[in-house]
Design a protein around this motif. Structure first.
Motif, PDB file in Angstrom:
ATOM      1  N   TRP A 111       0.829  -1.214   0.000  1.00 58.58           N
ATOM      2  CA  TRP A 111       0.000   0.000   0.000  1.00 58.58           C
ATOM      3  C   TRP A 111       0.860   1.260   0.000  1.00 58.58           C
ATOM      4  CZ3 TRP A 111      -4.552  -0.191  -1.726  1.00 58.58           C
ATOM      5  CH2 TRP A 111      -5.363  -1.302  -1.520  1.00 58.58           C
ATOM      6  N   LYS A 112       2.017   1.190   0.641  1.00 63.97           N
ATOM      7  CA  LYS A 112       2.940   2.329   0.626  1.00 63.97           C
ATOM      8  C   LYS A 112       3.416   2.597  -0.797  1.00 63.97           C
ATOM      9  CE  LYS A 112       4.653   1.777   5.308  1.00 63.97           C
ATOM     10  NZ  LYS A 112       5.818   1.477   6.143  1.00 63.97           N
ATOM     11  N   ALA A 135       3.237  14.332 -11.772  1.00 62.85           N
ATOM     12  CA  ALA A 135       3.591  14.347 -13.197  1.00 62.85           C
ATOM     13  C   ALA A 135       2.477  14.968 -14.030  1.00 62.85           C
ATOM     14  CB  ALA A 135       3.876  12.925 -13.681  1.00 62.85           C
ATOM     15  N   SER A 136       1.230  14.655 -13.709  1.00 61.89           N
ATOM     16  CA  SER A 136       0.132  15.248 -14.471  1.00 61.89           C
ATOM     17  C   SER A 136       0.042  16.745 -14.199  1.00 61.89           C
ATOM     18  CB  SER A 136      -1.184  14.548 -14.162  1.00 61.89           C
ATOM     19  OG  SER A 136      -1.534  14.715 -12.808  1.00 61.89           O
ATOM     20  N   GLY A 137       0.346  17.177 -12.997  1.00 60.47           N
ATOM     21  CA  GLY A 137       0.369  18.605 -12.690  1.00 60.47           C
ATOM     22  C   GLY A 137       1.418  19.343 -13.501  1.00 60.47           C
ATOM     23  N   ALA A 184       3.203   5.690  -5.812  1.00 64.07           N
ATOM     24  CA  ALA A 184       2.971   5.752  -7.258  1.00 64.07           C
ATOM     25  C   ALA A 184       1.848   6.737  -7.576  1.00 64.07           C
ATOM     26  CB  ALA A 184       2.626   4.368  -7.799  1.00 64.07           C
ATOM     27  N   GLY A 185       0.830   6.791  -6.750  1.00 65.56           N
ATOM     28  CA  GLY A 185      -0.257   7.749  -6.950  1.00 65.56           C
ATOM     29  C   GLY A 185       0.223   9.179  -6.813  1.00 65.56           C
ATOM     30  N   VAL A 186       1.045   9.441  -5.820  1.00 65.27           N
ATOM     31  CA  VAL A 186       1.582  10.789  -5.619  1.00 65.27           C
ATOM     32  C   VAL A 186       2.452  11.192  -6.806  1.00 65.27           C
ATOM     33  CG1 VAL A 186       3.162  12.158  -4.188  1.00 65.27           C
ATOM     34  CG2 VAL A 186       1.436  10.718  -3.118  1.00 65.27           C
TER      35      VAL A 186
END
Length: 54
Positions: free
Chosen positions: A5-6, A18-20, A11-13
């Motif tokens: 989960w970490k 990256a999208s920002g 990976a989500g962060v």
């Protein structure tokens, strides 16, 4: 399972960051044109479409 989960959270962060960056770069490119520049470009595109290819 806690370690997985970490990694998923990390990976989500990274994905959000990256999208920002991509959104910010795209916004800077759009802001590089003035309203007159955009209007001129749109008129030029319209003339190219409106003109027959004969």
């Amino acid at each position: 399972m806690g370690n997985a989960w970490k990694w998923i959270g990390l990976a989500g962060v990274v994905g959000v960051a990256a999208s920002g960056v991509l959104v910010a770069r795209d916004q800077r490119q759009r802001n590089a044109y003035s309203a007159d520049d955009i209007r001129d470009r749109l008129r030029k595109r319209y003339e190219e479409i409106d003109t027959p290819d004969n």
